[in-house]
Design a protein around this motif. Structure first.
Motif, mmCIF file in Angstrom:
data_model
loop_
_atom_site.group_PDB
_atom_site.id
_atom_site.type_symbol
_atom_site.label_atom_id
_atom_site.label_comp_id
_atom_site.label_asym_id
_atom_site.label_seq_id
_atom_site.Cartn_x
_atom_site.Cartn_y
_atom_site.Cartn_z
ATOM 1 N N ASP A 185 0.933 -1.053 -0.002
ATOM 2 C CA ASP A 185 0.185 -0.036 -0.141
ATOM 3 C C ASP A 185 0.826 1.356 0.091
ATOM 4 O OD1 ASP A 185 -2.215 1.796 0.149
ATOM 5 O OD2 ASP A 185 -2.656 1.340 2.125
ATOM 6 N N ASP A 186 1.038 1.866 -1.146
ATOM 7 C CA ASP A 186 2.039 3.134 -1.342
ATOM 8 C C ASP A 186 1.525 4.315 -1.552
ATOM 9 O OD1 ASP A 186 4.025 4.509 -2.095
ATOM 10 O OD2 ASP A 186 4.879 3.106 -3.669
ATOM 11 N N ALA A 187 1.625 5.041 -0.594
ATOM 12 C CA ALA A 187 1.164 6.666 -0.412
ATOM 13 C C ALA A 187 1.417 7.227 -1.821
ATOM 14 C CB ALA A 187 1.553 7.116 0.790
ATOM 15 N N ARG A 188 2.273 6.786 -2.391
ATOM 16 C CA ARG A 188 2.837 7.432 -3.659
ATOM 17 C C ARG A 188 2.219 6.715 -4.970
ATOM 18 N NH1 ARG A 188 8.430 7.259 -0.992
ATOM 19 N NH2 ARG A 188 7.883 5.063 -1.558
ATOM 20 N N ARG A 189 0.897 6.289 -4.696
ATOM 21 C CA ARG A 189 0.269 5.343 -5.909
ATOM 22 C C ARG A 189 0.486 5.859 -7.276
ATOM 23 N NH1 ARG A 189 -2.304 1.164 -7.014
ATOM 24 N NH2 ARG A 189 -2.389 0.461 -4.835
ATOM 25 N N ASN A 190 0.138 7.132 -7.274
ATOM 26 C CA ASN A 190 -0.026 8.030 -8.483
ATOM 27 C C ASN A 190 1.382 8.107 -9.476
ATOM 28 O OD1 ASN A 190 -2.679 8.577 -7.856
ATOM 29 N ND2 ASN A 190 -2.326 10.605 -7.225
ATOM 30 N N ALA A 191 2.501 8.301 -8.628
ATOM 31 C CA ALA A 191 3.945 8.181 -9.019
ATOM 32 C C ALA A 191 4.303 6.905 -9.593
ATOM 33 C CB ALA A 191 4.795 8.628 -8.136
ATOM 34 N N TYR A 192 3.939 5.942 -8.863
ATOM 35 C CA TYR A 192 3.944 4.500 -9.286
ATOM 36 C C TYR A 192 3.344 4.067 -10.582
ATOM 37 C CZ TYR A 192 4.326 -0.630 -9.011
ATOM 38 O OH TYR A 192 4.778 -1.992 -9.195
ATOM 39 N N GLN A 193 2.095 4.536 -10.732
ATOM 40 C CA GLN A 193 1.234 4.241 -11.787
ATOM 41 C C GLN A 193 1.908 4.917 -12.971
ATOM 42 O OE1 GLN A 193 -2.406 5.746 -9.677
ATOM 43 N NE2 GLN A 193 -3.166 3.320 -10.068
ATOM 44 N N GLY A 194 2.426 6.326 -12.766
ATOM 45 C CA GLY A 194 2.878 6.977 -13.853
ATOM 46 C C GLY A 194 4.162 6.341 -14.417
ATOM 47 N N ARG A 195 5.079 5.965 -13.572
ATOM 48 C CA ARG A 195 6.341 5.169 -13.790
ATOM 49 C C ARG A 195 6.088 4.050 -14.818
ATOM 50 N NH1 ARG A 195 7.734 6.469 -8.737
ATOM 51 N NH2 ARG A 195 7.554 4.005 -8.110
ATOM 52 N N LEU A 196 4.695 3.262 -14.325
ATOM 53 C CA LEU A 196 4.709 2.131 -15.200
ATOM 54 C C LEU A 196 3.574 2.394 -16.586
ATOM 55 C CD1 LEU A 196 3.297 -0.018 -12.142
ATOM 56 C CD2 LEU A 196 5.290 -0.308 -13.561
ATOM 57 N N GLY A 197 3.325 3.779 -16.821
ATOM 58 C CA GLY A 197 2.818 4.230 -17.671
ATOM 59 C C GLY A 197 1.149 4.044 -17.920
ATOM 60 N N VAL A 198 0.803 4.029 -16.681
ATOM 61 C CA VAL A 198 -0.807 4.006 -16.588
ATOM 62 C C VAL A 198 -1.138 5.420 -16.651
ATOM 63 C CG1 VAL A 198 -2.658 3.665 -15.062
ATOM 64 C CG2 VAL A 198 -0.748 2.154 -14.849
ATOM 65 N N PRO A 199 -2.281 5.310 -17.902
ATOM 66 C CA PRO A 199 -2.667 6.819 -18.062
ATOM 67 C C PRO A 199 -3.720 7.355 -16.866
ATOM 68 C CG PRO A 199 -3.133 5.611 -20.061
ATOM 69 C CD PRO A 199 -2.547 4.418 -18.824
ATOM 70 N N GLN A 200 -3.578 8.562 -16.444
ATOM 71 C CA GLN A 200 -4.210 9.196 -15.264
ATOM 72 C C GLN A 200 -5.747 8.796 -15.213
ATOM 73 O OE1 GLN A 200 -2.913 13.138 -14.923
ATOM 74 N NE2 GLN A 200 -1.280 12.719 -13.387
ATOM 75 N N ASN A 201 -6.267 8.999 -16.553
ATOM 76 C CA ASN A 201 -7.725 8.915 -16.479
ATOM 77 C C ASN A 201 -8.098 7.081 -16.336
ATOM 78 O OD1 ASN A 201 -6.684 8.170 -19.222
ATOM 79 N ND2 ASN A 201 -8.738 8.402 -20.160
ATOM 80 N N LEU A 202 -7.108 6.332 -16.441
ATOM 81 C CA LEU A 202 -7.493 5.014 -15.969
ATOM 82 C C LEU A 202 -6.963 4.516 -14.852
ATOM 83 C CD1 LEU A 202 -6.509 3.521 -19.583
ATOM 84 C CD2 LEU A 202 -8.899 3.966 -18.876
ATOM 85 N N ALA A 203 -6.317 5.495 -14.147
ATOM 86 C CA ALA A 203 -5.744 4.926 -12.961
ATOM 87 C C ALA A 203 -6.856 4.477 -11.800
ATOM 88 C CB ALA A 203 -5.102 6.116 -11.971
ATOM 89 N N SER A 204 -6.501 3.446 -10.997
ATOM 90 C CA SER A 204 -7.788 2.989 -10.158
ATOM 91 C C SER A 204 -7.131 2.638 -8.841
ATOM 92 C CB SER A 204 -8.300 1.626 -10.765
ATOM 93 O OG SER A 204 -9.443 1.271 -10.345
ATOM 94 N N CYS A 205 -7.819 1.472 -8.286
ATOM 95 C CA CYS A 205 -7.473 1.095 -6.983
ATOM 96 C C CYS A 205 -6.225 0.012 -6.617
ATOM 97 C CB CYS A 205 -8.680 0.530 -6.186
ATOM 98 S SG CYS A 205 -9.756 -0.641 -7.177
ATOM 99 N N HIS A 206 -6.413 -0.607 -7.627
ATOM 100 C CA HIS A 206 -5.117 -1.708 -7.595
ATOM 101 C C HIS A 206 -4.141 -1.899 -9.036
ATOM 102 C CE1 HIS A 206 -7.902 -3.258 -4.756
ATOM 103 N NE2 HIS A 206 -8.979 -3.388 -5.577
#
Length: 99
Positions: free
Chosen positions: A3-24
């Motif tokens: 459970d990472d408080a910096r989830r948004n940064a992690y998702q960004g590094r993985l290339g997940v588009p912001q509009n598709l970011a979710s809970c897992h």
């Protein structure tokens, strides 16, 4: 599980588009899975490995998606989106079903 408080940064590094970011967020054999992606779609993309796709996402938490099933409730329509350097595209559609 982390459970990472910096989830948004992690998702960004993985290339997940912001509009598709979710809970897992999961990374399996180099592919990224975001949100409540059905296992059949995960297995299919792991087998097919389409060029230009780095992952699949289900935006939000649609009722009836894997992990969001509630007996007696209908399943909402939702889309599984493929994403990667080539952009985004619909990978699978699930229609509303039930009551």
């Amino acid at each position: 599980m982390i459970d990472d408080a910096r989830r948004n940064a992690y998702q960004g590094r993985l290339g997940v588009p912001q509009n598709l970011a979710s809970c897992h967020t999961a990374v399996i054999n180099g592919l990224v899975f975001e949100g409540h992606v059905p296992i059949a779609d995960m297995k299919r993309i792991l087998r097919e490995r389409p060029r230009g796709v780095t992952g699949l996402a289900v935006s939000g938490m649609p009722m009836g998606s894997p992990g969001m099933e509630v007996p007696g409730n209908r399943r909402a329509a939702y889309v599984v989106t493929a994403f990667g350097p080539a952009g985004t595209r619909v990978y699978a559609r699930y229609v509303a079903r039930g009551l």
